[in-house]
Design a protein around this motif. Sequence first.
Motif, PDB file in Angstrom:
ATOM      1  N   VAL A 113      15.490 -42.170  49.944  1.00  0.00           N
ATOM      2  CA  VAL A 113      15.726 -42.602  48.647  1.00  0.00           C
ATOM      3  C   VAL A 113      17.165 -42.191  48.253  1.00  0.00           C
ATOM      4  N   TYR A 114      17.926 -43.199  47.853  1.00  0.00           N
ATOM      5  CA  TYR A 114      19.170 -43.193  47.345  1.00  0.00           C
ATOM      6  C   TYR A 114      19.457 -42.718  45.941  1.00  0.00           C
ATOM      7  N   LEU A 115      20.087 -41.628  45.718  1.00  0.00           N
ATOM      8  CA  LEU A 115      20.144 -41.270  44.335  1.00  0.00           C
ATOM      9  C   LEU A 115      21.778 -41.186  44.080  1.00  0.00           C
ATOM     10  N   ASN A 116      22.195 -41.531  42.870  1.00  0.00           N
ATOM     11  CA  ASN A 116      23.333 -41.695  42.236  1.00  0.00           C
ATOM     12  C   ASN A 116      23.754 -40.893  41.261  1.00  0.00           C
ATOM     13  N   VAL A 117      24.721 -39.948  41.406  1.00  0.00           N
ATOM     14  CA  VAL A 117      25.302 -38.828  40.330  1.00  0.00           C
ATOM     15  C   VAL A 117      25.806 -39.545  38.934  1.00  0.00           C
ATOM     16  N   ASP A 118      25.973 -40.692  39.302  1.00  0.00           N
ATOM     17  CA  ASP A 118      26.309 -41.627  37.847  1.00  0.00           C
ATOM     18  C   ASP A 118      25.208 -41.858  37.004  1.00  0.00           C
ATOM     19  N   HIS A 119      23.942 -41.665  37.552  1.00  0.00           N
ATOM     20  CA  HIS A 119      22.795 -41.971  36.929  1.00  0.00           C
ATOM     21  C   HIS A 119      21.732 -40.889  37.130  1.00  0.00           C
ATOM     22  N   PRO A 120      21.748 -39.673  36.760  1.00  0.00           N
ATOM     23  CA  PRO A 120      20.669 -38.585  36.784  1.00  0.00           C
ATOM     24  C   PRO A 120      19.597 -38.796  36.034  1.00  0.00           C
ATOM     25  N   GLU A 121      19.361 -40.166  35.154  1.00  0.00           N
ATOM     26  CA  GLU A 121      18.133 -40.205  34.291  1.00  0.00           C
ATOM     27  C   GLU A 121      17.192 -41.098  35.412  1.00  0.00           C
ATOM     28  N   LEU A 122      17.781 -41.350  36.451  1.00  0.00           N
ATOM     29  CA  LEU A 122      16.863 -42.546  37.667  1.00  0.00           C
ATOM     30  C   LEU A 122      16.378 -41.398  38.850  1.00  0.00           C
ATOM     31  N   ILE A 123      16.583 -39.946  38.598  1.00  0.00           N
ATOM     32  CA  ILE A 123      16.138 -39.275  39.786  1.00  0.00           C
ATOM     33  C   ILE A 123      14.805 -39.159  39.735  1.00  0.00           C
ATOM     34  N   GLU A 124      13.950 -38.944  39.039  1.00  0.00           N
ATOM     35  CA  GLU A 124      12.465 -38.807  38.963  1.00  0.00           C
ATOM     36  C   GLU A 124      11.820 -40.372  39.351  1.00  0.00           C
ATOM     37  N   THR A 125      12.398 -41.462  38.677  1.00  0.00           N
ATOM     38  CA  THR A 125      11.771 -42.689  38.980  1.00  0.00           C
ATOM     39  C   THR A 125      12.266 -42.966  40.556  1.00  0.00           C
ATOM     40  N   SER A 126      13.489 -42.585  40.917  1.00  0.00           N
ATOM     41  CA  SER A 126      13.720 -42.946  42.562  1.00  0.00           C
ATOM     42  C   SER A 126      12.749 -41.933  43.159  1.00  0.00           C
ATOM     43  N   LEU A 127      12.556 -40.860  43.146  1.00  0.00           N
ATOM     44  CA  LEU A 127      11.667 -40.037  43.863  1.00  0.00           C
ATOM     45  C   LEU A 127      10.316 -40.580  44.053  1.00  0.00           C
ATOM     46  N   LYS A 128       9.819 -41.092  42.961  1.00  0.00           N
ATOM     47  CA  LYS A 128       8.664 -41.127  42.776  1.00  0.00           C
ATOM     48  C   LYS A 128       8.506 -42.693  43.703  1.00  0.00           C
ATOM     49  N   ASN A 129       9.298 -43.515  43.458  1.00  0.00           N
ATOM     50  CA  ASN A 129       9.295 -44.752  44.154  1.00  0.00           C
ATOM     51  C   ASN A 129       9.274 -44.474  45.850  1.00  0.00           C
ATOM     52  N   GLY A 130      10.361 -43.457  46.226  1.00  0.00           N
ATOM     53  CA  GLY A 130      10.519 -43.221  47.451  1.00  0.00           C
ATOM     54  C   GLY A 130       9.009 -42.397  48.073  1.00  0.00           C
ATOM     55  N   ALA A 131       8.386 -41.713  47.183  1.00  0.00           N
ATOM     56  CA  ALA A 131       7.353 -41.111  48.019  1.00  0.00           C
ATOM     57  C   ALA A 131       6.077 -42.168  47.781  1.00  0.00           C
ATOM     58  N   ASN A 132       5.972 -43.162  46.953  1.00  0.00           N
ATOM     59  CA  ASN A 132       5.264 -43.932  46.908  1.00  0.00           C
ATOM     60  C   ASN A 132       3.506 -43.594  47.103  1.00  0.00           C
ATOM     61  N   GLY A 133       3.187 -42.439  46.441  1.00  0.00           N
ATOM     62  CA  GLY A 133       1.933 -41.780  46.552  1.00  0.00           C
ATOM     63  C   GLY A 133       1.464 -40.823  47.724  1.00  0.00           C
ATOM     64  N   ARG A 134       2.695 -40.782  48.589  1.00  0.00           N
ATOM     65  CA  ARG A 134       2.428 -39.857  49.659  1.00  0.00           C
ATOM     66  C   ARG A 134       2.601 -38.285  49.219  1.00  0.00           C
ATOM     67  N   ASP A 135       1.959 -37.425  50.020  1.00  0.00           N
ATOM     68  CA  ASP A 135       2.040 -36.027  49.728  1.00  0.00           C
ATOM     69  C   ASP A 135       3.279 -35.420  50.417  1.00  0.00           C
ATOM     70  N   ILE A 136       4.344 -35.446  49.770  1.00  0.00           N
ATOM     71  CA  ILE A 136       5.667 -35.115  50.444  1.00  0.00           C
ATOM     72  C   ILE A 136       5.737 -33.523  50.358  1.00  0.00           C
ATOM     73  N   ARG A 137       5.865 -32.967  51.614  1.00  0.00           N
ATOM     74  CA  ARG A 137       5.966 -31.766  51.856  1.00  0.00           C
ATOM     75  C   ARG A 137       7.344 -31.270  52.636  1.00  0.00           C
ATOM     76  N   LEU A 138       8.173 -32.065  53.120  1.00  0.00           N
ATOM     77  CA  LEU A 138       9.553 -31.889  53.440  1.00  0.00           C
ATOM     78  C   LEU A 138      10.402 -32.772  53.101  1.00  0.00           C
ATOM     79  N   ILE A 139      11.493 -32.525  52.567  1.00  0.00           N
ATOM     80  CA  ILE A 139      12.862 -33.170  52.212  1.00  0.00           C
ATOM     81  C   ILE A 139      14.203 -32.756  52.608  1.00  0.00           C
ATOM     82  N   VAL A 140      14.744 -33.727  53.502  1.00  0.00           N
ATOM     83  CA  VAL A 140      16.013 -33.320  53.807  1.00  0.00           C
ATOM     84  C   VAL A 140      17.123 -34.025  52.852  1.00  0.00           C
ATOM     85  N   VAL A 141      17.923 -33.725  52.240  1.00  0.00           N
ATOM     86  CA  VAL A 141      18.811 -34.150  51.176  1.00  0.00           C
ATOM     87  C   VAL A 141      20.257 -34.138  51.781  1.00  0.00           C
ATOM     88  N   SER A 142      21.282 -34.908  51.712  1.00  0.00           N
ATOM     89  CA  SER A 142      22.480 -34.713  52.145  1.00  0.00           C
ATOM     90  C   SER A 142      23.477 -35.696  50.927  1.00  0.00           C
TER      91      SER A 142
END
Length: 541
Positions: A113-142
């Motif tokens: 998932v690629y998040l853009n600091v210029d668009h905080p309003e898209l965070i939740e949508t982006s995370l949902k799209n990335g998970a695509n219904g999967r049960d996410i238990r571990l996130i590595v973010v950089s």
Amino acid sequence: MEIGQARLNNPFLNKGTAFTMAERQTYGLIGLLPPRVKTIEEQAAEIYALYQTKDSQIEKRHLLMEVFNTNRTLFFYLMEMHINEFMPIVYDPVIAEAIEQYNERYLKPQDAVYLNVDHPELIETSLKNGANGRDIRLIVVSDAQGILGIGDWGVNGVDISVGKLMVYTAAAGIDPAQVLPISIDAGTDNEQLLNDPNYLGQRHHRISGSTYFDFIDQFVTSVEKLFPNSLLHFEDFGRGTAAKILDQYQDRILTFNDDIQGTGIIVLAGVLGALKIAKQDLVDQKFLSFGAGTAGTGIAKMLYQELLRQGLTPDEAKKHFYLVDKQGLLFDDTEGLTDKQKAFTRQRSEFDNDADLTDLKTIVQTVQPTVLIGTSTVHNAFTEDVIKAMAQHCERPIIFPISNPTKKIEADPVDLIKWTQGRALVAAGIPVDDFDYQGVSYRFGQANNALIYPGVGVGALAVQAEKIDDEMLAAAAHALSNLVDSTESGAPVLPPVSQLRQFSKVVATAVAQSAIDQGIAAPQYHDASQAVADFVWEAKY
């Protein structure tokens, strides 16, 4: 249920030619695959044979990433079979080259998932799209501001998040369908990228201050909402942000910062292993950290806390540390200190005013450390003169040049053995071949966080711990150091990467047990070993 081409294109479900005839009928794959049904063993042998034909390490990595992108189970089956050989290829040190060539070699987003600091309003949508219904238990973010050894690489640093998660699965067995790599694009101060027409990230300098930290807070809040049972692993954030983020959230959510905590644990484990070989005590050591950034101060804090656990007062423990950065030895009046550095500064009144305490050799001669740790990324900073100056005052010098990749390491471990006539106890941040010297075969421990963070994360997740605290981290370090063989000449101070799967389980169990003992695990968990065994995923069809 995904069928037909959709199933073949889903790396979490795809088996390629291993789909049985019954499965091909069920999943609408009749006619979409060659008729022969292969076993995973046959597939793995075929891929490995092709891997061996590749001439360069980056091409070998490119092949393995093609497998990763199409069939996760086969990829991790291969990783487990060849973990010692593949680890440097899929992660450190070859990953540095992959990051530097990310724009030119980009083919797929690798489920990141690629998040853009210029668009905080898209965070939740982006995370949902990335998970695509999967049960996410571990996130590595950089946000890739401070990739060890190569610095700021903007959105290219997503490879770090992908690579870390590969190691989590290969080492400790987290289900690859339950992980999510994330890149936070806050811009970059890397002029090479800003001027590169192929750069795939935002083409502006880094955003900082309240705008940046507000974005991080919105991100963490969204993770809590969408993935409440997940571990949030922060990776390669900058010197000015990493510690602030960890301090802000470590008691609020299950979180971990590998550069601060992971590096600290692996060095503590290595030091404990070295002292086991040398038959010495931690309370008798002097620690000199060359490089006092995020990693260097994290190491100092971990060692400091262990001294407290061994009975020293805070004032007594602090006297064991000397931090050296670009300014030289750090004093309480040194300009530009970070908050984490201030905890370990010295007073000028302790030293002769004539001493040049900006020169490493002079510092070593003055301080007479027994443990020298390098996180500076200054290649060959540990010169023969520096090491011999240390060895004059120390029977078994403990020397850890852990900067990576290879072009950034403070000294060649082989040279350290030669310069100390075999007395040094060495761990490096890169893989090093065995070295025969004066009738002894020296094996070098790899102070690679991969030896520790997978077990820490899986141990915490297996018992649904509320947080990862210092006691759990200490338990991980001791569990790893207890695996060191102190009876054999030339033995490494850390167990070998080839045993990564086995000792990650040991570390995970120790971490889970610590959480249970402290009462911060979910109440249904009482047996740490069973909880870890139940949590672990295996690469099989």
